[in-house]
Design a protein around this motif. Structure first.
Motif, PDB file in Angstrom:
ATOM      1  N   PHE A   1      34.884  36.785  36.976  1.00 23.59           N
ATOM      2  CA  PHE A   1      33.658  37.197  37.341  1.00 23.59           C
ATOM      3  C   PHE A   1      33.170  38.674  38.736  1.00 23.59           C
ATOM      4  O   PHE A   1      32.741  39.883  38.081  1.00 23.59           O
ATOM      5  N   ILE A   2      33.676  37.974  39.874  1.00 27.99           N
ATOM      6  CA  ILE A   2      33.548  38.580  40.978  1.00 27.99           C
ATOM      7  C   ILE A   2      34.272  39.964  40.641  1.00 27.99           C
ATOM      8  O   ILE A   2      34.344  41.183  41.317  1.00 27.99           O
ATOM      9  N   THR A   3      35.853  39.684  40.284  1.00 27.23           N
ATOM     10  CA  THR A   3      36.643  40.877  40.233  1.00 27.23           C
ATOM     11  C   THR A   3      36.100  41.745  38.972  1.00 27.23           C
ATOM     12  O   THR A   3      36.186  42.894  39.355  1.00 27.23           O
ATOM     13  N   LEU A   4      35.858  41.330  38.317  1.00 28.12           N
ATOM     14  CA  LEU A   4      35.549  42.215  37.367  1.00 28.12           C
ATOM     15  C   LEU A   4      33.384  43.657  37.670  1.00 28.12           C
ATOM     16  O   LEU A   4      33.428  44.801  37.782  1.00 28.12           O
ATOM     17  N   LEU A   5      33.398  42.746  38.689  1.00 23.81           N
ATOM     18  CA  LEU A   5      32.117  43.256  39.521  1.00 23.81           C
ATOM     19  C   LEU A   5      32.160  44.399  40.074  1.00 23.81           C
ATOM     20  O   LEU A   5      31.349  44.827  40.160  1.00 23.81           O
ATOM     21  N   TRP A   6      33.397  43.278  40.855  1.00 25.25           N
ATOM     22  CA  TRP A   6      33.879  44.742  42.534  1.00 25.25           C
ATOM     23  C   TRP A   6      34.560  45.353  41.787  1.00 25.25           C
ATOM     24  O   TRP A   6      34.457  46.590  42.301  1.00 25.25           O
TER      25      TRP A   6
END
Length: 264
Positions: free
Chosen positions: A29-34
């Protein structure tokens, strides 16, 4: 083998593998959001694509082990072997993802990057971690193999899945890590790739064989579960494992000849 969804596993068996699955999901989730706020590219690919792909792969890997351990008896789940496997894999996972995040943040390669003593050492540590991540499921499979509450086909599928995944990955990933990249040949600028996966559709690419080698851990247990539910004998599992290995080596050989999995 008891059929359980991942939320059910979380409630009934909050094991280290469930926690690692949740951690990998959070990192995905963090990588996609970032990536939405960091549009930088590395070799024409978003810099956060690799951490995202690895996070997704870890979600599948750990969720598989969470489902397997959830189907074991309470005594088996408390086995020291499972505890050791979980602890070792947690350290390897966190180390690997920390380096992937560090390199993505700097828009630098994490794999095949030997440009400095630090990068050389980090790449060796990543290699050791990768070996541990595919070796430790054998400990889980050994415990499951002795679990009388599981069908013979399911036990065989878990055991052979762990062994085949380990063996094939050692060969394919070992060969790939000793080279300078995953291509066999040089793709032309803007060459076609297989959608989402990013595998070359123009030259040889070692990643399809690597993908197959990793996912024997999922496919063979499913075949074992199917065998138990349909009354097939457990001896079909070694045969299925052999066919799977031959297919993987075929895809590997195709890449070594410089041929893409699919030409687009």
């Amino acid at each position: 083998m008891t059929t359980m969804t991942l939320p059910a596993v979380t409630r009934a068996n909050p094991s280290v593998f469930t926690q690692l699955t949740a951690a990998a999901l959070a990192l995905l989730f963090i990588t996609l959001l970032w990536s939405l706020v960091d549009p930088r590219l590395l070799d024409d690919v978003p810099v956060w694509m690799k951490p995202a792909k690895f996070s997704l792969s870890f979600v599948v890997h750990f969720a598989t082990l969470a489902l397997i351990t959830a189907a074991l008896s309470p005594a088996s789940r408390k086995s020291r072997l499972i505890g050791v496997a979980g602890a070792v894999m947690a350290v390897a996972f966190l180390t690997e993802m920390a380096y992937l995040f560090l390199q993505a943040a700097q828009a630098e390669h994490s794999h095949f990057n030997l440009s400095t003593p630090f990068h050389f050492m980090a790449y060796q540590v990543m290699g050791l971690g990768a070996v541990l991540l595919i070796a430790m499921p054998i400990l889980v499979a050994h415990v499951a193999r002795r679990e009388t509450g599981l069908g013979a086909g399911t036990r065989a599928g878990i055991w052979w899945g762990a062994l085949v995944s380990f063996g094939l990955t050692l060969v394919v990933a070992g060969y790939m890590s000793n080279g300078t990249g995953h291509f066999v040949g040089t793709p032309s600028p803007g060459a076609a790739t297989i959608p989402f996966l990013g595998w070359s559709a123009e030259v040889g690419d070692l990643r399809p064989a690597h993908f197959l080698s990793l996912h024997a851990l999922q496919l063979l247990p499913l075949i074992g579960l199917w065998a138990d539910r349909t009354g097939r004998p457990a001896r079909i599992i070694p045969a299925a494992a052999t066919v799977y290995a031959l297919i993987t080596f075929g895809v590997f050989a195709q890449a070594l000849m410089g041929l893409p999995l699919i030409r687009l």
